[in-house]
Design an enzyme around this catalytic site. Structure first.
Site, PDB file in Angstrom:
ATOM      1  CB  SER A 144      -0.530   0.117   1.223  1.00 16.81           C
ATOM      2  OG  SER A 144      -1.378   1.473   1.350  1.00 16.81           O
ATOM      3  CE1 TYR A 157      -3.843  -2.179   5.422  1.00 16.00           C
ATOM      4  CE2 TYR A 157      -3.042   0.211   4.774  1.00 16.00           C
ATOM      5  CZ  TYR A 157      -3.549  -1.047   4.353  1.00 16.00           C
ATOM      6  OH  TYR A 157      -3.786  -1.468   3.117  1.00 16.00           O
TER       7      TYR A 157
END
Length: 254
Positions: A144, A157
């Site tokens: 990501s 995350y």
């Protein structure tokens, strides 16, 4: 164009029933690959496999939670029943809990890390022998842009995705002599069920679009196309890379 295919390739795709994972599964099947999909929702997985098989594709799968060690052991048993070697491993499964760093409980951030990075690390290790049996294997980790820069996604995350990119670099070097290439893809906001709720917030959506030079969010198929290319023989000299699919977000300065 006949060389731009995945004919006969055996691909394991985690989280392959929705969003980016589903787009990758569909793309791989169109390009001639056989797939084995892992997902937690057994009913949805059964539905997807039935749909693929009715179209004449070779698709199998198992419902497991890859953040659980015992489930990972069950997965490799099932894959070995299907194949002697593995050509492609797509580490796509992931989760997130959006909170400020000081508000996370130990259980919450461990869930994010176990699902996103521990499962990726362990699957690369347990499938290493099968990948070695392939003449030319490829691992693609779905990272990501949160692993490249700060986002409002929460630090666990971002940590997990940055670790995935570094794992990509380490394995690319360690396993190059075994003809195993390892790359990662770092998407920005992509039109998936996980993003749908966020994009309903008009103020947040505007903030996202304002920071994206192409002035839109991405499509799952745009990520899947890159994943497919990275697994083709045409990409045989590409390894250790993290490629952003982000409409220009990560290079947008002042």
């Amino acid at each position: 164009m006949s060389q731009w295919n995945l004919n006969g390739k055996k691909a394991l795709i985690t989280g392959g029933t929705k969003g980016i994972g589903l787009a990758i599964a569909n793309e791989f099947l169109k390009l001639g690959a056989e797939i084995f999909v892992v997902a937690r929702d057994k009913d949805l997985l059964t539905k997807r496999i039935s749909e693929w098989n009715k179209k004449g594709h070779i698709a199998n799968g198992i419902a497991k939670d890859l953040s659980v060690a015992e489930d990972r052991k069950e997965l490799i048993k099932e894959v070995k029943k299907q194949w002697d070697n593995l050509d492609i491993l797509i580490n796509n499964v992931g989760t997130n809990i959006r909170k400020k760093t000081i508000d996370f409980t130990t259980e919450e951030y461990e869930k994010v890390l176990n699902t996103n990075i521990i499962s990726t690390f362990e699957l690369c290790r347990i499938f290493h022998p099968m990948l070695k049996n392939s003449e030319s294997a490829s691992i693609v980790n779905l990272s990501s842009v949160a692993g490249l820069t700060h986002l409002r996604t929460g630090s666990p995350y971002g940590m997990s995705k940055a670790a995935m990119d570094q794992l990509t670099r380490n394995l690319a070097v360690e396993w190059a002599e075994e003809n195993i290439r390892v790359n990662s893809i770092a998407p920005w906001y992509i039109d998936t069920p996980l993003v749908e709720t966020l994009m309903k917030d008009k103020e947040y959506y505007k903030a996202v679009i304002d920071r994206t030079p192409m002035k839109r969010i991405g499509k799952p198929e745009e990520v899947a196309a890159l994943a497919a290319f990275l697994c083709m023989n045409k990409a045989s000299y590409i390894t250790g890379q993290t490629i952003a699919v982000d409409g220009g977000f990560t290079i947008y300065g002042f």
